[in-house]
Design a protein around this motif. Structure first.
Motif, short mmCIF file in Angstrom:
data_model
loop_
_atom_site.label_atom_id
_atom_site.label_comp_id
_atom_site.label_asym_id
_atom_site.label_seq_id
_atom_site.Cartn_x
_atom_site.Cartn_y
_atom_site.Cartn_z
N ALA A 123 0.83 -1.20 0.00
CA ALA A 123 0.00 0.00 0.00
C ALA A 123 0.87 1.25 0.00
CB ALA A 123 -0.94 0.01 1.20
N LEU A 124 0.38 2.29 -0.65
CA LEU A 124 0.92 3.64 -0.57
C LEU A 124 -0.06 4.44 0.26
CD1 LEU A 124 2.81 5.99 -1.47
CD2 LEU A 124 1.33 6.23 -3.49
N VAL A 130 -1.11 2.94 10.55
CA VAL A 130 -1.16 1.57 10.06
C VAL A 130 -2.56 1.28 9.52
CG1 VAL A 130 -0.98 -0.85 10.71
CG2 VAL A 130 0.62 0.81 11.65
N LEU A 131 -2.62 0.80 8.28
CA LEU A 131 -3.92 0.58 7.66
C LEU A 131 -4.49 -0.77 8.05
CD1 LEU A 131 -3.81 -1.48 4.92
CD2 LEU A 131 -2.31 0.35 4.18
N THR A 137 -8.98 5.76 4.95
CA THR A 137 -8.92 7.12 4.41
C THR A 137 -7.51 7.57 4.05
OG1 THR A 137 -8.83 8.02 6.67
CG2 THR A 137 -11.00 7.83 5.62
N ASN A 138 -6.49 6.95 4.61
CA ASN A 138 -5.12 7.36 4.29
C ASN A 138 -4.51 6.56 3.15
OD1 ASN A 138 -4.87 4.98 5.85
ND2 ASN A 138 -2.81 5.57 6.55
N VAL A 139 -5.28 5.66 2.55
CA VAL A 139 -4.77 4.83 1.45
C VAL A 139 -4.83 5.61 0.14
CG1 VAL A 139 -5.11 2.75 0.08
CG2 VAL A 139 -5.35 2.65 2.57
N LEU A 140 -3.67 5.81 -0.48
CA LEU A 140 -3.60 6.43 -1.79
C LEU A 140 -3.68 5.39 -2.90
CD1 LEU A 140 -0.74 9.03 -1.15
CD2 LEU A 140 -3.20 9.33 -0.90
#
Length: 277
Positions: A123-124, A130-131, A137-140
């Protein structure tokens, strides 16, 4: 999902179904003790597939195994970067092994993540949080690869890479890993290399390419050339010759059109436009 970017110094928060800076290519077979390993290192290549420049500040690469839980130990920060449209950013991962070559271009960042060869999750993210899922919401961007990956974007997982093959984005970002990625020859591009294809001829030596009009599927060089790479005119790396010095290469796998051929002669980088007819 929501994507957070800093664009030309202005923070823009917007919801979209498509990411602009994406995970463009993943190679996971680096450094294994088998002869089919292409490179000594794994790598992750990011790319700006949008039409405007994008700055990422304190973005992170996060990784875990096929069914693993993401942790801060398996992640690392990306220094602040600004990517122009079409520009790439190369992250070398993993540890050197007994098989394979060094990456053919200098990585922009060296990480320490040892990516599982056949199946895993990368993941970016826009920050260090930590996802837990691809829709956080912070996953690009998020790529689950291999048949046993338990998380991915869209309907299904991306195909499995191998010691000899990477997975690369086929075009844009539809948030569907199975549709957006395909296996192929690893073709890492770094921050500077991604823009070479739209540059003009530079450092051309006499008879670097003898037949700049290629009619018989073979490029002939006037001298032995190292580290040959061929770029499309949009800047996409389309072919790499990892082997040692050569005076010709077969390009039957490339369609007709204009390209830029690069290489090294006597430790000097050279490039020249060609047309394949």
């Amino acid at each position: 999902m929501k994507k957070t970017f800093t664009i030309l110094g202005v923070v823009a928060l917007f919801a979209t179904s498509n990411a602009q800076v994406v995970i463009n290519e993943i190679y996971t077979g680096g450094g294994t003790a088998v002869a089919t390993s292409v490179y000594k290192y794994d790598f992750i290549e990011l790319k700006n597939i949008g039409t405007t420049s994008v700055t990422l500040t304190d973005a992170y690469i996060q990784y875990t195994s096929k069914t693993g839980v993401f942790t801060s130990a398996n992640s690392h920060v990306i220094p602040t970067i600004t990517l122009a449209p079409g520009q790439s950013y190369l992250i070398q991962e993993g540890n050197a092994g007994s098989k394979g070559a060094d990456l053919p271009v200098t990585p922009d960042l060296v990480g320490n993540l040892a990516l599982a060869t056949i199946t895993g999750k990368v993941a970016l993210t826009s920050n260090a949080t930590v996802l837990t899922s691809p829709t956080d919401t912070n996953v690009l961007d998020f790529v689950g690869y291999g048949i046993t990956a338990n998380q991915f974007e869209g309907a299904s997982y991306a195909p499995a890479p191998s010691n000899a093959l990477s997975i690369s984005r086929t075009s844009g970002d539809t948030n569907n890993n199975s549709a957006d990625f395909a296996t192929g020859t690893p073709s890492p591009q770094n921050f500077s290399g991604a823009t070479l294809g739209i540059s003009d001829v530079k450092n051309v030596k006499s008879l670097f390419v003898k037949n700049t009009l290629v009619k018989n599927d073979e490029i002939i060089f006037g001298e032995n050339v190292d580290h040959v790479k061929i770029y499309g005119m949009s800047g996409q790396l389309v072919k790499t010759i990892v082997s040692s010095k050569t005076n010709s290469i077969n390009v039957s796998d490339l369609p007709k059109g204009n390209y830029i051929v690069t290489g090294t002669i006597d430790n000097q980088s050279v490039s020249q436009k060609i047309m394949k007819d």
